[in-house]
Enzyme design. Structure first.
Site, PDB file in Angstrom:
ATOM      1  N   HIS A  88       0.784  -1.073  -0.075  1.00 32.51           N
ATOM      2  CA  HIS A  88       0.034  -0.037  -0.064  1.00 32.51           C
ATOM      3  C   HIS A  88       0.907   1.323  -0.191  1.00 32.51           C
ATOM      4  O   HIS A  88       1.797   1.441   0.921  1.00 32.51           O
ATOM      5  CB  HIS A  88      -0.913   0.109   1.236  1.00 32.51           C
ATOM      6  N   GLY A 177       4.870  22.926   9.626  1.00 28.25           N
ATOM      7  CA  GLY A 177       6.096  22.181   9.893  1.00 28.25           C
ATOM      8  C   GLY A 177       7.242  22.486   8.914  1.00 28.25           C
ATOM      9  O   GLY A 177       7.005  23.341   8.183  1.00 28.25           O
ATOM     10  N   PRO A 178       8.467  21.741   8.791  1.00 27.83           N
ATOM     11  CA  PRO A 178       9.384  22.216   7.996  1.00 27.83           C
ATOM     12  C   PRO A 178       9.089  21.808   6.532  1.00 27.83           C
ATOM     13  O   PRO A 178       8.294  20.910   6.135  1.00 27.83           O
ATOM     14  CB  PRO A 178      10.471  21.257   8.653  1.00 27.83           C
ATOM     15  N   VAL A 181      12.091  16.776   4.838  1.00 29.44           N
ATOM     16  CA  VAL A 181      11.462  15.536   5.176  1.00 29.44           C
ATOM     17  C   VAL A 181      12.809  14.676   6.004  1.00 29.44           C
ATOM     18  O   VAL A 181      13.680  14.253   5.618  1.00 29.44           O
ATOM     19  CB  VAL A 181      10.953  14.665   4.357  1.00 29.44           C
ATOM     20  N   LYS A 185      10.517   9.437   9.168  1.00 30.02           N
ATOM     21  CA  LYS A 185       8.960   9.855   9.618  1.00 30.02           C
ATOM     22  C   LYS A 185       7.956  10.296   8.355  1.00 30.02           C
ATOM     23  O   LYS A 185       7.002   9.850   8.379  1.00 30.02           O
ATOM     24  CB  LYS A 185       9.202  11.162  10.442  1.00 30.02           C
ATOM     25  N   GLY A 186       8.859  10.669   7.342  1.00 27.67           N
ATOM     26  CA  GLY A 186       7.856  11.189   6.173  1.00 27.67           C
ATOM     27  C   GLY A 186       6.942  12.360   6.623  1.00 27.67           C
ATOM     28  O   GLY A 186       7.426  13.181   7.299  1.00 27.67           O
TER      29      GLY A 186
END
Length: 299
Positions: A88, A177-178, A181, A185-186
């Site tokens: 997936h 967020g930043p 990546v 964590k992605g």
């Protein structure tokens, strides 16, 4: 005033990780986990949480949002996307979160919760976070984000996804967020929409081209059923699935998808199985929550 939160996490084989995530969901009083769906082949789990908002509640302070944040934090601590693989697609350890209004709750109320959770994840956990649906100021769709980030393209041999986004730098600017990546964590995608159903139909074949053709013909995007999104995914030895998002189940539900997939598969000479939902129905979720709430009150 009931609100539902669905969390899809890229893990189903690490039982210790799942235990810690589920323990985190129980820290907030009144939040109930109504359903859990695990798929070993996809290496993915989906959780359905429900909470009853106080009357006339328009605040983004909510135990359901706090429970979801605790689950996200636990998942990010327990799962390393670098070592993760499955059939997936995924964009992150926590791949997809969506808030749905139930009963008398408004879409704006759930959108506010989605935006607040996204801000917390982006600032407190340092993970790039994208908004969709009513939570985004222009109503951006989930599938448009996924397409821009390469969600539908396998990044390993065969039909497998390994890890998360291929690049450290994102082609799309996150809402929170930043902009870079952490590969372990992605990213997280969070939104708010009306109820969405998830329905998968097995097809027993090794002909991926034919299965992809059916997925295209089923989708509204390919001229098929209205409000249906479909993708062909490998699901075991010699088998695939047409995995469908039913964006408006009243327009096109699981029964219609099943009939249409059967018709198209028959034209290709392929055998299919009975499809299945990966969550309870909307009515069943509401009733299950009310029964569990009333049972706890009685005790």
């Amino acid at each position: 005033m009931l609100v539902c939160c669905k969390l899809h996490i890229s893990e189903s084989r690490n039982k210790a990780a799942l235990e810690s995530i589920e323990a985190a969901s129980k820290i907030m009083h009144g939040v109930r986990m109504i359903n859990k769906f695990e798929d070993e082949t996809y290496n993915r789990v989906g959780y359905t949480l429900v909470f009853q908002l106080p009357p006339n509640s328009f605040s983004d302070v909510c135990p359901l949002k706090d429970a979801a944040f605790a689950m996200v934090k636990s998942a990010l601590e327990a799962i390393d996307l670098n070592t993760h693989s499955g059939t997936h697609p995924r964009l992150g350890v926590v791949d997809h979160i969506c808030f749905h209004p139930l009963t008398d709750t408004s879409l704006e109320q759930t959108a506010k919760l989605a935006r607040s959770l996204a801000a917390d994840i982006g600032t407190k956990l340092g993970v790039p976070t994208f908004l969709f649906g009513a939570a985004h100021d222009k109503g951006r769709t989930l599938d448009s984000i996924r397409r821009e980030l390469g969600y539908f393209r396998p990044n390993a041999d065969g039909h497998t996804w390994f890890g998360g986004p291929n690049s450290q730098y994102l082609p799309l600017r996150p809402d929170e967020g930043p902009s870079h990546v952490d590969p372990s964590k992605g990213v997280v995608v969070i939104g708010s929409t009306r109820w969405v159903g998830y329905y998968n139909v097995p097809i027993f074949t090794t002909n991926i081209s034919a299965v992809r053709k059916i997925a295209t013909l089923i989708s509204e995007r390919g001229g098929g059923l209205p409000s249906v999104q479909a993708v062909a995914l490998a699901h075991g030895e010699g088998a695939f699935e047409i995995a469908c998002n039913l964006l408006e189940p009243d327009k096109a539900g699981g029964d219609q998808v099943q009939i249409e997939v059967e018709r198209l598969a028959q034209e290709e000479g392929m055998v299919i199985g009975k499809g299945y939902f990966t969550d309870l129905s909307l009515d069943k979720i509401i009733n299950t929550f009310l029964e569990s709430r009333d049972s706890s009150i009685d005790h």
